[in-house]
Design a protein around this motif. Structure first.
Motif: not given
Length: 471
Positions: A241-247, A252-261, A289-292, A420-425
């Motif tokens: 669970n720890r590894r899955k949580f970190l992954a 979750e952070l990778k997409t908004p950070v990449a978009s912001i960058q 940023a709000k999503r993060i 896909a739908r959840t992330r878009a929402a």
């Protein structure tokens, strides 16, 4: 060897076996020798009475038997034989040195002998130089009074005892070897499960989270082994669970950070000239940023819940009044998809014991989840049910529903039925996990039900305030 459990067990078994064998050997040796002495003593008494009867006719007439007669009787009795008078003086025969000059025993024993009581003197101690058995019997009717004494060395008696002791020694030797073999098997049997558990623990500590012990018998060590396996299973699950949580957090952070960058770099490099497009880029950056920020706040809330650090202040709360307030507060969220919130209330107030702020967070999470999946222009039903000692409310949407295979997992962190739908929402994947923990902290429970194609229903059950106060 003596430092290991096996060595200590084996040496303790050996020590007990040797001590027991030594005590048993000494006791058996005593019994055998004592029996041999008693048997020889009884035999000499019988033979002494026979000899006294054979000598009685001559001694009644005052005739002392000759040396030849005494030698024949000695051969018959298998013992040295001599005669003494009432004063203890030797009148015939050749006694051992100790008996040759004067009667060496107590005077009262000499008196008892001539009074007709057979006497026995046994000297078996190794400290005594004359280790022997002597019996004395008065000759009936002898004139003057005479007693016959028979002497047998204890050395002769010891031969039979030594033969028995030798047999006993061999038996004890075989018994010791068998007992040592048994002790070895027992020690191995006790330490093998310990070694197996230790090896499994070492492999687990080394990173092999599939390591389990085979020592799962019905004894105490078996219970220890089963406990270790259960612990290893729980730790392996926690590590997974720890590894899955970190992954999941990283993903979750990778997409908004990449978009912001990407958008920030485009603006910095002057690649975006159009003012409207610049505003769209800036709006996207603020949104991500709000999503993060939402993700981090949800992670913090969940961490506080799991650590037991979240403050819960319970108070009586009318669910009907509570949901009327929530309907007003959530109106903008519902209007975004032209949804209608239908409240179904019981005939009498349903007053539960709950934290108003935390319950509002639960309501927001459930309504947000329903809005995310409900078709535009449809209804979301909230039904309050009174069932003492509890009351509950159910939030139902009429969206696509949840597949049966996914239903048991929806409470897990970052779990998505439609990723896909959840992330878009804009969901973080933590809302339902937080909801369940918040309700649990308030003494309630949360249940999810769904029929694919007919929507999903989430029911929160809480204790009634009156029942809590009475209990």
């Amino acid at each position: 060897m003596s430092r290991s459990i096996f060595g200590r067990l084996f040496l303790s078994h050996v020590a007990v076996i040797l001590l027991t064998t030594l005590v048993l050997g000494l006791f058996m040796s005593y019994l055998v020798r004592n029996h041999a002495v008693r048997t020889k003593q009884s035999d000499l008494l019988v033979k002494g009475r026979v000899v006294s009867q054979l000598l009685a006719p001559d001694l009644r007439q005052g005739r002392v038997p000759s040396a030849e007669q005494l030698q024949e009787l000695e051969q018959l009795a298998g013992a040295t034989l001599w005669l003494i008078d009432r004063e203890g003086r030797v009148i015939a025969g050749t006694p051992p040195n100790r008996w040759a000059k004067a009667f060496p025993e107590a005077a009262d024993e000499l008196s008892a002998l001539f009074a007709g009581e057979a006497q026995t003197w046994v000297r078996t101690s190794r400290r005594q130089t004359d280790r022997s058995i002597v019996v004395g019997i008065a000759v009936p009717g002898a004139n003057p009074q005479t007693a016959v004494l028979l002497y047998a060395s204890i050395t002769g008696v010891n031969k039979a005892a030594q033969a028995v002791e030798k047999l006993l020694l061999y038996s004890l030797g075989i018994g010791i070897l068998a007992a040592l073999a048994f002790a070895l098997v027992m020690a191995r049997g006790l330490t093998r499960p310990v070694a197996d558990i230790s090896l499994a623990a070492a492999r687990f500590a080394g990173g092999d989270y599939t390591s389990r012990t085979g020592a799962t018998g019905d004894d105490e060590l078996g219970r220890l082994g089963r406990t270790f396996n259960a612990m290893a299973e729980a730790l392996a699950h926690a590590e997974e669970n720890r590894r899955k949580f970190l992954a999941d957090v990283t993903h979750e952070l990778k997409t908004p950070v990449a978009s912001i960058q990407a958008m920030a770099e485009a603006l910095q490099d002057g690649l975006v000239k159009d003012t409207d497009q610049q505003h769209r880029y800036l709006g996207t950056i603020v949104g991500e940023a709000k999503r993060i920020d939402r993700l981090l706040r949800d992670l913090l809330a969940l961490a506080e819940l799991e650590a037991g650090a979240l403050s819960i202040v319970k108070e009586p709360l009318d669910l009907g009044y509570f949901w009327h307030e929530q309907a007003d507060r959530l109106a903008p969220l519902l209007s975004s998809k032209n949804l209608t919130l239908n409240l179904r209330l019981p005939n009498q107030p349903a007053v539960v014991l709950a934290d108003p702020d935390r319950l509002a967070q639960v309501a927001l999470n459930l309504i947000t989840n329903a809005v995310r999946y409900a078709p535009a222009g449809s209804n979301i039903d909230v039904t309050i049910t009174l069932s003492p000692p509890n009351a509950s409310f159910t939030v139902r949407d009429y969206g696509p529903g949840i597949p049966a295979a996914d239903l048991p997992h929806i409470w897990e962190r970052f779990y998505r039925v439609d990723k896909a739908r959840t992330r878009a929402a804009g969901g973080t994947g933590l809302g339902l996990a937080i909801t369940r923990e918040l309700v649990r902290y308030m003494g309630g429970e949360t249940i999810a039900e769904s029929t694919p194609g007919q929507g999903a229903a989430f029911t929160v059950t809480l204790p009634l305030a009156g029942h809590i106060r009475r209990s």
